[in-house]
Motif scaffolding. Structure first.
Motif, PDB file in Angstrom:
ATOM      1  N   ASN A 297       0.817  -1.209   0.000  1.00  0.00           N
ATOM      2  CA  ASN A 297       0.000   0.000   0.000  1.00  0.00           C
ATOM      3  C   ASN A 297       0.856   1.267   0.000  1.00  0.00           C
ATOM      4  OD1 ASN A 297      -2.075  -1.845   0.325  1.00  0.00           O
ATOM      5  ND2 ASN A 297      -2.287  -1.471   2.527  1.00  0.00           N
ATOM      6  N   VAL A 298       0.476   2.236  -0.834  1.00  0.00           N
ATOM      7  CA  VAL A 298       1.149   3.531  -0.860  1.00  0.00           C
ATOM      8  C   VAL A 298       0.460   4.447   0.141  1.00  0.00           C
ATOM      9  CG1 VAL A 298       1.862   5.496  -2.265  1.00  0.00           C
ATOM     10  CG2 VAL A 298       1.763   3.209  -3.290  1.00  0.00           C
ATOM     11  N   SER A 299       1.231   4.948   1.094  1.00  0.00           N
ATOM     12  CA  SER A 299       0.663   5.734   2.190  1.00  0.00           C
ATOM     13  C   SER A 299       0.579   7.218   1.884  1.00  0.00           C
ATOM     14  CB  SER A 299       1.500   5.536   3.460  1.00  0.00           C
ATOM     15  OG  SER A 299       1.616   4.164   3.778  1.00  0.00           O
ATOM     16  N   CYS A 300       1.551   7.725   1.108  1.00  0.00           N
ATOM     17  CA  CYS A 300       1.619   9.160   0.881  1.00  0.00           C
ATOM     18  C   CYS A 300       2.372   9.433  -0.414  1.00  0.00           C
ATOM     19  CB  CYS A 300       2.332   9.835   2.055  1.00  0.00           C
ATOM     20  SG  CYS A 300       2.353  11.633   1.979  1.00  0.00           S
ATOM     21  N   ALA A 301       2.026  10.517  -1.098  1.00  0.00           N
ATOM     22  CA  ALA A 301       2.722  10.925  -2.317  1.00  0.00           C
ATOM     23  C   ALA A 301       2.695  12.447  -2.409  1.00  0.00           C
ATOM     24  CB  ALA A 301       2.073  10.305  -3.550  1.00  0.00           C
ATOM     25  N   LEU A 302       3.853  13.040  -2.699  1.00  0.00           N
ATOM     26  CA  LEU A 302       3.995  14.495  -2.728  1.00  0.00           C
ATOM     27  C   LEU A 302       4.825  14.923  -3.931  1.00  0.00           C
ATOM     28  CD1 LEU A 302       5.141  15.021   0.984  1.00  0.00           C
ATOM     29  CD2 LEU A 302       2.843  15.414   0.130  1.00  0.00           C
ATOM     30  N   PHE A 303       4.596  16.160  -4.376  1.00  0.00           N
ATOM     31  CA  PHE A 303       5.455  16.786  -5.373  1.00  0.00           C
ATOM     32  C   PHE A 303       6.615  17.478  -4.666  1.00  0.00           C
ATOM     33  CE2 PHE A 303       1.346  16.850  -7.670  1.00  0.00           C
ATOM     34  CZ  PHE A 303       1.735  16.252  -8.861  1.00  0.00           C
ATOM     35  N   HIS A 304       7.799  17.411  -5.287  1.00  0.00           N
ATOM     36  CA  HIS A 304       8.910  18.221  -4.802  1.00  0.00           C
ATOM     37  C   HIS A 304       8.571  19.690  -5.074  1.00  0.00           C
ATOM     38  CE1 HIS A 304      12.927  19.973  -4.417  1.00  0.00           C
ATOM     39  NE2 HIS A 304      13.321  18.845  -3.863  1.00  0.00           N
ATOM     40  N   PRO A 305       8.834  20.587  -4.119  1.00  0.00           N
ATOM     41  CA  PRO A 305       8.404  21.980  -4.299  1.00  0.00           C
ATOM     42  C   PRO A 305       9.143  22.737  -5.400  1.00  0.00           C
ATOM     43  CG  PRO A 305       9.697  21.741  -2.294  1.00  0.00           C
ATOM     44  CD  PRO A 305       9.437  20.358  -2.793  1.00  0.00           C
ATOM     45  N   LYS A 306      10.340  22.292  -5.781  1.00  0.00           N
ATOM     46  CA  LYS A 306      11.132  23.052  -6.745  1.00  0.00           C
ATOM     47  C   LYS A 306      11.607  22.248  -7.951  1.00  0.00           C
ATOM     48  CE  LYS A 306      12.806  26.285  -3.220  1.00  0.00           C
ATOM     49  NZ  LYS A 306      13.991  26.833  -2.525  1.00  0.00           N
ATOM     50  N   GLN A 307      11.648  20.940  -7.843  1.00  0.00           N
ATOM     51  CA  GLN A 307      12.143  20.125  -8.939  1.00  0.00           C
ATOM     52  C   GLN A 307      11.035  19.217  -9.469  1.00  0.00           C
ATOM     53  OE1 GLN A 307      16.104  18.448  -8.356  1.00  0.00           O
ATOM     54  NE2 GLN A 307      16.293  19.591  -6.442  1.00  0.00           N
ATOM     55  N   GLU A 308      11.241  18.678 -10.655  1.00  0.00           N
ATOM     56  CA  GLU A 308      10.232  17.820 -11.288  1.00  0.00           C
ATOM     57  C   GLU A 308      10.344  16.407 -10.742  1.00  0.00           C
ATOM     58  OE1 GLU A 308      10.092  18.000 -15.498  1.00  0.00           O
ATOM     59  OE2 GLU A 308       9.368  20.064 -15.540  1.00  0.00           O
ATOM     60  N   LEU A 309      10.019  16.293  -9.468  1.00  0.00           N
ATOM     61  CA  LEU A 309      10.124  15.011  -8.784  1.00  0.00           C
ATOM     62  C   LEU A 309       8.865  14.750  -7.972  1.00  0.00           C
ATOM     63  CD1 LEU A 309      13.772  15.282  -7.380  1.00  0.00           C
ATOM     64  CD2 LEU A 309      13.036  13.935  -9.365  1.00  0.00           C
ATOM     65  N   ILE A 310       8.545  13.464  -7.823  1.00  0.00           N
ATOM     66  CA  ILE A 310       7.488  13.008  -6.928  1.00  0.00           C
ATOM     67  C   ILE A 310       8.136  12.080  -5.912  1.00  0.00           C
ATOM     68  CG2 ILE A 310       5.424  11.545  -6.754  1.00  0.00           C
ATOM     69  CD1 ILE A 310       4.691  12.540  -9.590  1.00  0.00           C
ATOM     70  N   ILE A 311       7.734  12.204  -4.665  1.00  0.00           N
ATOM     71  CA  ILE A 311       8.227  11.296  -3.629  1.00  0.00           C
ATOM     72  C   ILE A 311       7.036  10.566  -3.019  1.00  0.00           C
ATOM     73  CG2 ILE A 311       8.196  13.066  -1.820  1.00  0.00           C
ATOM     74  CD1 ILE A 311      10.734  11.700  -0.686  1.00  0.00           C
ATOM     75  N   SER A 312       7.195   9.260  -2.804  1.00  0.00           N
ATOM     76  CA  SER A 312       6.108   8.456  -2.233  1.00  0.00           C
ATOM     77  C   SER A 312       6.684   7.511  -1.188  1.00  0.00           C
ATOM     78  CB  SER A 312       5.393   7.657  -3.328  1.00  0.00           C
ATOM     79  OG  SER A 312       6.283   6.759  -3.968  1.00  0.00           O
ATOM     80  N   ASN A 313       5.856   7.168  -0.209  1.00  0.00           N
ATOM     81  CA  ASN A 313       6.262   6.145   0.754  1.00  0.00           C
ATOM     82  C   ASN A 313       5.170   5.096   0.864  1.00  0.00           C
ATOM     83  OD1 ASN A 313       4.434   7.709   2.327  1.00  0.00           O
ATOM     84  ND2 ASN A 313       5.396   6.931   4.181  1.00  0.00           N
ATOM     85  N   SER A 314       5.573   3.910   1.314  1.00  0.00           N
ATOM     86  CA  SER A 314       4.680   2.761   1.238  1.00  0.00           C
ATOM     87  C   SER A 314       4.851   1.859   2.442  1.00  0.00           C
ATOM     88  CB  SER A 314       4.978   1.982  -0.058  1.00  0.00           C
ATOM     89  OG  SER A 314       4.413   0.686  -0.033  1.00  0.00           O
ATOM     90  N   GLU A 315       3.858   1.002   2.642  1.00  0.00           N
ATOM     91  CA  GLU A 315       3.956  -0.025   3.672  1.00  0.00           C
ATOM     92  C   GLU A 315       4.958  -1.109   3.288  1.00  0.00           C
ATOM     93  OE1 GLU A 315       0.110  -1.453   4.926  1.00  0.00           O
ATOM     94  OE2 GLU A 315      -0.723   0.574   4.919  1.00  0.00           O
ATOM     95  N   ASP A 316       5.551  -1.020   2.083  1.00  0.00           N
ATOM     96  CA  ASP A 316       6.648  -1.937   1.733  1.00  0.00           C
ATOM     97  C   ASP A 316       7.970  -1.455   2.348  1.00  0.00           C
ATOM     98  OD1 ASP A 316       7.554   0.181   0.161  1.00  0.00           O
ATOM     99  OD2 ASP A 316       7.028  -0.748  -1.743  1.00  0.00           O
ATOM    100  N   LYS A 317       7.887  -0.404   3.200  1.00  0.00           N
ATOM    101  CA  LYS A 317       9.020   0.132   3.963  1.00  0.00           C
ATOM    102  C   LYS A 317      10.009   0.896   3.091  1.00  0.00           C
ATOM    103  CE  LYS A 317       8.680  -3.615   7.366  1.00  0.00           C
ATOM    104  NZ  LYS A 317       9.392  -4.693   8.081  1.00  0.00           N
ATOM    105  N   SER A 318       9.575   1.330   1.924  1.00  0.00           N
ATOM    106  CA  SER A 318      10.474   2.079   1.048  1.00  0.00           C
ATOM    107  C   SER A 318       9.935   3.480   0.796  1.00  0.00           C
ATOM    108  CB  SER A 318      10.647   1.363  -0.297  1.00  0.00           C
ATOM    109  OG  SER A 318       9.491   1.511  -1.107  1.00  0.00           O
ATOM    110  N   ILE A 319      10.851   4.397   0.492  1.00  0.00           N
ATOM    111  CA  ILE A 319      10.528   5.719  -0.010  1.00  0.00           C
ATOM    112  C   ILE A 319      11.072   5.783  -1.430  1.00  0.00           C
ATOM    113  CG2 ILE A 319      10.910   8.204   0.262  1.00  0.00           C
ATOM    114  CD1 ILE A 319      11.399   7.661   3.249  1.00  0.00           C
ATOM    115  N   ARG A 320      10.213   6.135  -2.379  1.00  0.00           N
ATOM    116  CA  ARG A 320      10.630   6.164  -3.774  1.00  0.00           C
ATOM    117  C   ARG A 320      10.570   7.590  -4.319  1.00  0.00           C
ATOM    118  NH1 ARG A 320      10.752   1.249  -6.843  1.00  0.00           N
ATOM    119  NH2 ARG A 320      10.483  -0.536  -5.455  1.00  0.00           N
ATOM    120  N   VAL A 321      11.550   7.919  -5.135  1.00  0.00           N
ATOM    121  CA  VAL A 321      11.602   9.209  -5.819  1.00  0.00           C
ATOM    122  C   VAL A 321      11.396   8.953  -7.308  1.00  0.00           C
ATOM    123  CG1 VAL A 321      12.954  11.288  -6.258  1.00  0.00           C
ATOM    124  CG2 VAL A 321      13.190  10.095  -4.075  1.00  0.00           C
TER     125      VAL A 321
END
Length: 330
Positions: A297-321
């Motif tokens: 399950n993906v718990s949260c997803a956000l846009f980077h405020p200045k760069q063309e990036l998305i960051i997400s975190n999950s119950e798989d214990k990872s943070i992905r960019v």
């Protein structure tokens, strides 16, 4: 022991290999919410045991603790400019705190189930809250009252947030939808001083004299004579808050959705393990792409405020960019 981690910035490295810069620990079952201060090196952590902690993340030291909620505190947010923060908990209460006075100022009551998120508006004296009672509420914290209840979701509302500039609210729900709400009518009705000359002209409402008076009297006196018992803000009429878009595409409950700060984009994360990117214009909203890679399950997803990036975190214990343009993990 729950480990609370704050990554202050990503170092300049090839392939964007993030490094944990600060680590601090506290005895608690779980950390349920986090909020960074806009200018100070502070982070608020709301805990499952009902305590809210204020940390200095540069020093890794606990500055203060606030303990008035009865049960887990899931939502927390700093005010942009005032020495305030707001919390929402499983006790159905929203509490507004002054960290300089080190105490709770008041509670806002109205939700009928757990409160998932709370957020201050950057400009207006508003708080938006999302709850398991399937509603989103907007509160005027200066008047200490609820000014609108947004209904339409048919399962828990996991998060809600204001758009930084536009009269919009975004919500995500376990009913598998993301909704965008138009709150322009609410602003015009409850905060008439924010109505622009262009908006008044579009509504056919005359502008008051700059000096506050005219040979024929003030705007309010004119309207009072023409339409007895009618408030100026009531002329704008219509519903206070209406659904603008319903975004459907996730196969399971949606845990989070975020606006982009400058572009007409939305990112969402759900229990279908997917991160979705959406685009909107004045008349419609549509799915742009799906980012796959999480294995739980993906718990949260956000846009980077200045760069063309998305960051997400999950119950798989990872943070992905993710790279927004390539739409793949970096």
């Amino acid at each position: 022991r729950t480990t609370l981690c704050a990554s202050l910035r990503l170092p300049r490295r090839p392939a964007w290999r993030g490094a944990m810069l600060t680590k601090f620990e506290t005895k608690s079952n779980r950390v349920k919410g986090l909020a960074f201060h806009s200018s100070r090196p502070w982070v608020l952590a709301s805990l499952h045991n009902g305590v809210v902690q204020l940390w200095d993340f540069r020093m890794g030291t606990l500055i203060d603790r606030f303990d008035e909620h009865d049960g887990p505190v899931r939502g927390v947010c700093f005010h942009q400019s005032q020495p305030l923060f707001v919390t929402g908990g499983d006790d159905y209460k929203i509490k507004v705190w002054n960290y300089k006075l080190r105490r709770c100022l008041f509670s806002l009551l109205g939700h009928l189930d757990y409160i998932r998120t709370v957020q201050f508006h950057v400009e207006h004296p508003w708080i938006v809250s999302a709850s398991d009672d399937q509603t989103i509420r907007i509160w005027n914290w200066q008047q200490r009252s609820c000014v609108s209840v947004l209904t339409g979701h048919n399962h828990y509302v996991m998060c809600a947030q204001f758009h930084v500039k536009d009269d919009l609210v975004l919500s995500a729900s376990l009913d598998q939808t993301v909704r965008v709400w138009d709150i322009g009518g609410l602003r015009k009705k409850t905060l008439p001083e924010t109505v622009t000359p262009e908006e008044r002209s579009a509504m056919g409402t005359p502008m008051p004299d700059p000096a506050g008076s005219s040979p024929g009297g003030s705007l309010s006196s004119k309207l009072g004579k023409a339409i007895p018992n009618m408030k100026v803000e009531d002329l704008f009429g219509g519903n206070d808050a209406t659904v603008k878009y319903v975004l459907e595409g996730h196969d399971r409950g949606v845990n989070w959705a975020s606006f982009h700060s400058t572009l007409p984009l939305i990112v969402s994360g759900a229990d279908d393990r997917q991160v979705k990117l959406w685009r909107m214009n004045e008349t419609k909203a549509w799915e742009v792409d799906t980012l796959r890679g999480h294995i739980n399950n993906v718990s949260c997803a956000l846009f980077h405020p200045k760069q063309e990036l998305i960051i997400s975190n999950s119950e798989d214990k990872s943070i992905r960019v993710w790279d927004m343009s390539k739409r793949q993990g970096v």
